[in-house]
Design a protein around this motif. Structure first.
Motif, PDB file in Angstrom:
ATOM      1  N   GLY A 192      -8.545   6.482  -0.078  1.00 36.25           N
ATOM      2  CA  GLY A 192      -9.310   5.951  -1.205  1.00 36.25           C
ATOM      3  C   GLY A 192     -10.493   5.120  -0.761  1.00 36.25           C
ATOM      4  N   ALA A 193     -10.290   4.310   0.283  1.00 31.81           N
ATOM      5  CA  ALA A 193     -11.383   3.465   0.776  1.00 31.81           C
ATOM      6  C   ALA A 193     -12.519   4.319   1.329  1.00 31.81           C
ATOM      7  CB  ALA A 193     -10.848   2.518   1.844  1.00 31.81           C
ATOM      8  N   ALA A 194     -12.171   5.360   2.090  1.00 29.95           N
ATOM      9  CA  ALA A 194     -13.200   6.226   2.664  1.00 29.95           C
ATOM     10  C   ALA A 194     -13.958   6.972   1.575  1.00 29.95           C
ATOM     11  CB  ALA A 194     -12.564   7.208   3.647  1.00 29.95           C
ATOM     12  N   ARG A 195     -13.238   7.442   0.570  1.00 31.83           N
ATOM     13  CA  ARG A 195     -13.884   8.201  -0.500  1.00 31.83           C
ATOM     14  C   ARG A 195     -14.719   7.307  -1.407  1.00 31.83           C
ATOM     15  NH1 ARG A 195      -9.027  12.664  -1.866  1.00 31.83           N
ATOM     16  NH2 ARG A 195      -9.311  13.805   0.104  1.00 31.83           N
ATOM     17  N   SER A 196     -14.420   6.011  -1.431  1.00 39.98           N
ATOM     18  CA  SER A 196     -15.273   5.079  -2.174  1.00 39.98           C
ATOM     19  C   SER A 196     -16.586   4.856  -1.435  1.00 39.98           C
ATOM     20  CB  SER A 196     -14.550   3.739  -2.362  1.00 39.98           C
ATOM     21  OG  SER A 196     -13.435   3.886  -3.213  1.00 39.98           O
ATOM     22  N   LYS A 197     -16.509   4.789  -0.107  1.00 39.39           N
ATOM     23  CA  LYS A 197     -17.720   4.609   0.689  1.00 39.39           C
ATOM     24  C   LYS A 197     -18.614   5.845   0.636  1.00 39.39           C
ATOM     25  CE  LYS A 197     -15.506   1.627   4.162  1.00 39.39           C
ATOM     26  NZ  LYS A 197     -15.054   1.558   5.583  1.00 39.39           N
ATOM     27  N   ASP A 230      -1.513   5.738   6.177  1.00 37.35           N
ATOM     28  CA  ASP A 230      -1.881   4.719   5.197  1.00 37.35           C
ATOM     29  C   ASP A 230      -2.798   5.382   4.171  1.00 37.35           C
ATOM     30  OD1 ASP A 230      -2.891   2.622   3.722  1.00 37.35           O
ATOM     31  OD2 ASP A 230      -3.664   1.496   5.435  1.00 37.35           O
ATOM     32  N   TRP A 278     -11.439   9.135   8.633  1.00 37.85           N
ATOM     33  CA  TRP A 278     -12.728   8.765   9.214  1.00 37.85           C
ATOM     34  C   TRP A 278     -13.001   9.552  10.488  1.00 37.85           C
ATOM     35  CZ3 TRP A 278     -15.926   6.729   6.062  1.00 37.85           C
ATOM     36  CH2 TRP A 278     -17.092   6.086   6.502  1.00 37.85           C
ATOM     37  N   GLU A 285      -4.819  14.447  -0.272  1.00 39.26           N
ATOM     38  CA  GLU A 285      -5.175  13.329   0.598  1.00 39.26           C
ATOM     39  C   GLU A 285      -4.817  13.618   2.051  1.00 39.26           C
ATOM     40  OE1 GLU A 285      -4.394   9.327  -1.648  1.00 39.26           O
ATOM     41  OE2 GLU A 285      -2.796  10.722  -2.161  1.00 39.26           O
ATOM     42  N   GLY A 317       0.816  -1.207   0.000  1.00 40.87           N
ATOM     43  CA  GLY A 317       0.000   0.000   0.000  1.00 40.87           C
ATOM     44  C   GLY A 317       0.848   1.255   0.000  1.00 40.87           C
ATOM     45  N   ASP A 376      -4.068   4.327   1.516  1.00 44.36           N
ATOM     46  CA  ASP A 376      -5.172   3.501   1.006  1.00 44.36           C
ATOM     47  C   ASP A 376      -6.461   3.775   1.771  1.00 44.36           C
ATOM     48  OD1 ASP A 376      -3.509   2.370  -0.861  1.00 44.36           O
ATOM     49  OD2 ASP A 376      -3.105   0.558   0.315  1.00 44.36           O
ATOM     50  N   ARG A 377      -6.339   4.241   3.015  1.00 42.13           N
ATOM     51  CA  ARG A 377      -7.533   4.558   3.811  1.00 42.13           C
ATOM     52  C   ARG A 377      -8.303   5.733   3.202  1.00 42.13           C
ATOM     53  NH1 ARG A 377      -7.258   4.824  10.173  1.00 42.13           N
ATOM     54  NH2 ARG A 377      -9.501   4.832   9.714  1.00 42.13           N
TER      55      ARG A 377
END
Length: 298
Positions: free
Chosen positions: A260-265, A255, A235, A174, A5, A257-258
């Motif tokens: 991108g994951a949050a913005r996908s949710k 990290d 978050w 980011e 990551g 990647d967190r």
């Protein structure tokens, strides 16, 4: 095999600053050393960490690119191989004095700066803060790219203007940097809430170095600052809080990647409707006074 990551180690700093530039510089060099030894790739210093006094005193002591203090910080960045963000200082330029965050690269070169856009003109607890009387406002949002990570730059009072952090996030930030010298009373009331809100609404990391402590008796018109340098996740979780330590540093591993994951949710950036929000005047719905209906009490 899963690809590794994306991450970035960043040094979060805090100290008690006074008008003694030499003493403040010595603290700055120590915390930079400690962050670098702990693996930080970028170190961010607090606003006014190199000189904290009255607005007039800070203007009179304004730094320029050739000052010995800036030279010492440039040498440290080069020697330790870190990117250094000097989080906010009175910066003497041919165009006037600005409150600037200087960016020093790993070779010790000043590669850019962000000039604070929103100046602290306020009256807190009977004390007047008239930053615009001694410094000029910046004119443009600024992004920093470190190792492929896009970072939005703010300084202290900027955090109260959410449109700035949103513009930075929309431009790819980011991580948001908020180096500060936050007044004690407003810090107690608002600091954690504001920083967590900026992280949550933009789904970005927030890194906020800070000065801390009461003014010393010999510092006329200085003001106590809140401390609690913070790192907040996309978050809204507080990852680090340096409390009221008078000299502290913590390396935080971000990290990415967190993000991108949050913005996908929660795709709030993709869902912005600027044409509806900013391009038109608000609709006003007026509800006038009415006479009571027959048979009802007045």
């Amino acid at each position: 095999m899963t690809a590794p990551g994306r991450s970035l180690k960043i040094g979060l700093t805090q100290w008690h600053a006074t008008t003694d530039v030499a003493a403040n510089t010595a603290v700055a060099l120590r915390v930079i050393e400690r962050a670098a030894a702990d693996g930080a790739r970028i170190v961010v210093l607090p606003e006014n960490g190199l000189m904290l006094g009255s607005n007039v005193a800070m203007r009179e002591a304004a730094f320029d690119a050739d000052s010995p203090t800036i030279a010492a910080l440039r040498d440290a960045a080069a020697r330790l191989g870190v990117v250094l963000v000097v989080g906010g200082l009175k910066n003497s330029t041919p165009d006037g004095v600005f409150n600037s965050a200087l960016v020093i690269d790993r070779s010790g070169q000043i590669v850019g700066r962000y000039d604070k856009i929103h100046l602290f003109d306020a009256n807190i607890g009977g004390q007047s803060f008239e930053a615009s009387s001694v410094e000029r406002a910046g004119a443009a949002p600024t992004l920093l790219d470190v190792d492929g990570v896009r970072i939005g730059m703010l300084i202290c009072y900027d955090v109260r203007f959410p449109e700035l952090s949103r513009e930075l996030a929309a431009a790819g930030a980011e991580v948001l940097l908020v180096p500060s010298a936050f007044v004690q009373s407003t810090g107690e009331a608002h600091w954690h809430t504001l920083l967590r809100a900026r992280a949550i609404e933009n789904l970005a990391y927030v890194i906020a170095p800070a000065t801390v402590g009461s003014s010393t008796p010999d510092v006329v018109d200085a003001f106590p600052t809140y401390g609690h340098a913070l790192a907040v996740s996309p978050w809204g979780e507080v990852l680090a809080d340096l409390g009221t330590e008078t000299e502290a540093v913590q390396t935080v591993d971000l990290d990415l990647d967190r993000v991108g994951a949050a913005r996908s949710k929660l795709p709030v950036l993709a869902g912005r409707r600027e044409h509806a929000v900013y391009a038109t005047e608000p609709t006003v719905i007026t509800v006038g006074a009415t006479e009571p209906r027959e048979g009802t009490d007045d």
